[in-house]
Scaffold this active site. Sequence first.
Site, PDB file in Angstrom:
ATOM      1  N   GLU A   1       1.938  -1.425   2.698  1.00  0.00           N
ATOM      2  CA  GLU A   1       1.722  -1.840   4.094  1.00  0.00           C
ATOM      3  C   GLU A   1       2.947  -1.496   4.948  1.00  0.00           C
ATOM      4  OE1 GLU A   1      -0.017  -5.827   4.362  1.00  0.00           O
ATOM      5  OE2 GLU A   1      -1.825  -5.098   3.378  1.00  0.00           O
TER       6      GLU A   1
ATOM      7  N   GLU B   1      -6.004  -3.041  -2.214  1.00  0.00           N
ATOM      8  CA  GLU B   1      -6.140  -4.479  -1.971  1.00  0.00           C
ATOM      9  C   GLU B   1      -7.484  -4.725  -1.309  1.00  0.00           C
ATOM     10  OE1 GLU B   1      -2.835  -6.556  -0.118  1.00  0.00           O
ATOM     11  OE2 GLU B   1      -1.397  -5.270  -1.169  1.00  0.00           O
TER      12      GLU B   1
HETATM   13  O1  AHR Z   1      -2.420  -9.878  -1.259  1.00  0.00           O
HETATM   14  C1  AHR Z   1      -1.618 -10.626  -0.412  1.00  0.00           C
HETATM   15  C2  AHR Z   1      -0.892  -9.768   0.610  1.00  0.00           C
HETATM   16  O2  AHR Z   1      -1.821  -9.173   1.458  1.00  0.00           O
HETATM   17  C3  AHR Z   1      -0.107  -8.603   0.063  1.00  0.00           C
HETATM   18  O3  AHR Z   1       1.159  -8.966  -0.351  1.00  0.00           O
HETATM   19  C4  AHR Z   1      -0.032  -7.681   1.243  1.00  0.00           C
HETATM   20  O4  AHR Z   1       0.074  -6.334   0.860  1.00  0.00           O
HETATM   21  C5  AHR Z   1      -1.304  -7.982   2.006  1.00  0.00           C
HETATM   22  O5  AHR Z   1      -1.057  -8.169   3.350  1.00  0.00           O
END
Ligand code: AHR
Length: 522
Positions: free
Chosen positions: A203, A326
């Site tokens: 991110e 994710e």
């Molecule tokens: O999964 C939780 C968080 O969500 C992670 O650390 C981040 O990459 C995302 O914003």
Amino acid sequence: MLSMKKTFAHCYLLMGMILSCSIITKTFAQNKITVEADQGKITISKNIYGHFAEHLGHCIYGGFYVGDTSKTIPNTDGVRNDVIAALKKMKIPILRWPGGCFADTYHWKDGIGPKDKRPNMVNRWWGGVTEDNSFGTHDFLNMCELLGAEPYISGNVGSGTVQELSDWVQYTNFKGRSPMSDLRAANGRVEPWKVKFWGIGNEAWGCGGNMRPDYYADEYRKYATFMSDWGNSGGLMRIASGASDADYHWTETLMKNIPLDMLGGVAMHHYSVLDWNKKGSATDFSEAQYFGIMKQAYKMEELVTKHAAVMDKYDPEKKVALVVDEWGGWYDVEPGTNPGFLYQQNSMRDAMIAGLTLNIFNNHADRVRVANLAQCINVLQSVILTNKERMILTPTYHVMEMYNVHQDATLLPLIIKTDDYVFGNEKLPAVSASASKDKKGVTHITLTNIDAAKSQAISIDFTGAKFKTVSGRILTSKKLQDYNSFEQPQKIMPVAFTGAQFKNGSLEVKLPPFSVVVLTLE
Ligand code: AHR
């Protein structure tokens, strides 16, 4: 889609002489699927079924890792044996670590060598807790070996250096003598682990450094240049920190500015969340909230289609993977738990997110070749929850386990015509499906019906194949809000499915409301 459908009012007398009228919808087999059973060309990468383990709450500490001095929890080098057995049974193919946002604060050299000599650190993103670095590179990579899972390491770009990340690769992968492989051997591991999957930051547009895409693309090029595979891992898969949701400009900038031979994958994150300021309870939710989350989960179809279309412009041969590293449902934390630990229960709603999303990934297997559910244990949409010596498997675990038949199987294209799940003025496709043929020649279809109240009759035809037998398993429950708890760990479990049979050459299937089914055809 609502053709062949008849609606009539049905009135009945309830006890206590209350007259109640309800609209009953009489449905015929309105859903139709055609599986092109002889047209399979693309492999569904097993890595679509990946998981994510961040230093966050009790994912690592208390989840995977209890320390090798734990007397009450059986473990192997500190990793819980019950967790290892469950994840192996589910066939976990790949595990991403150490973050997440945590990754861009992590200095790997603090997590090697004698544990009592390691410095501590403050986990600034997640609860501000102090960690002792007792779970580090050796612990993670040895654990992946125990699990039979590919390690996927997220490197620190935000607060790290090129040297640090290139040293990490040398430490894990170099076979001959080098400063880092000598250090590895001195720490007890002579043979390299051969880590193939490397994320270059996480991110980068946010917690990874608040960078703009052009700047990050240049950073990526610099890091990638010095991340050699040291001739030992069959080539690194370097993965660029990707877009949040529909930020197609981010993907376009990376694809335009990074030479394709430096780029193994481009990431993308999408969470199913109702409203970041009002996420709602994981277990106490209305149908409106359920529908809202299903809408968010369905969004994945649009996101992967559009990000893939951007990638196609620069990479028509689809060499670069779309890595959804994710995804999952995100709700309020369980009452009374640390808000920074993101601990949430997991209900039938989550099973529906999983079934739906995995069908989407399978059907986009030409481009989506890695995905990681967030997160594996005790954080967000987990497959496992632990409480001291107890461990339970969530409905999402069962979906992942049921769907593992698709891992490395050949995707069978299908055409689906589905009825709608109507809520208020909105509607979503009720049925989703994907199909594959495994290495033994066995065909599997996975199906979901997200409708909260209506069952769905589906007629499935196959072109180019004939089957003699069908068997299956189903995951459903009485209520959408049902979940497995430490008191009732087996409330939701897959059971044999008897709602599928061949009739006049078609496979007729009846899916109950909010259910996930896997069928085996031979
Ligand atoms: O999964 C939780 C968080 O969500 C992670 O650390 C981040 O990459 C995302 O914003």
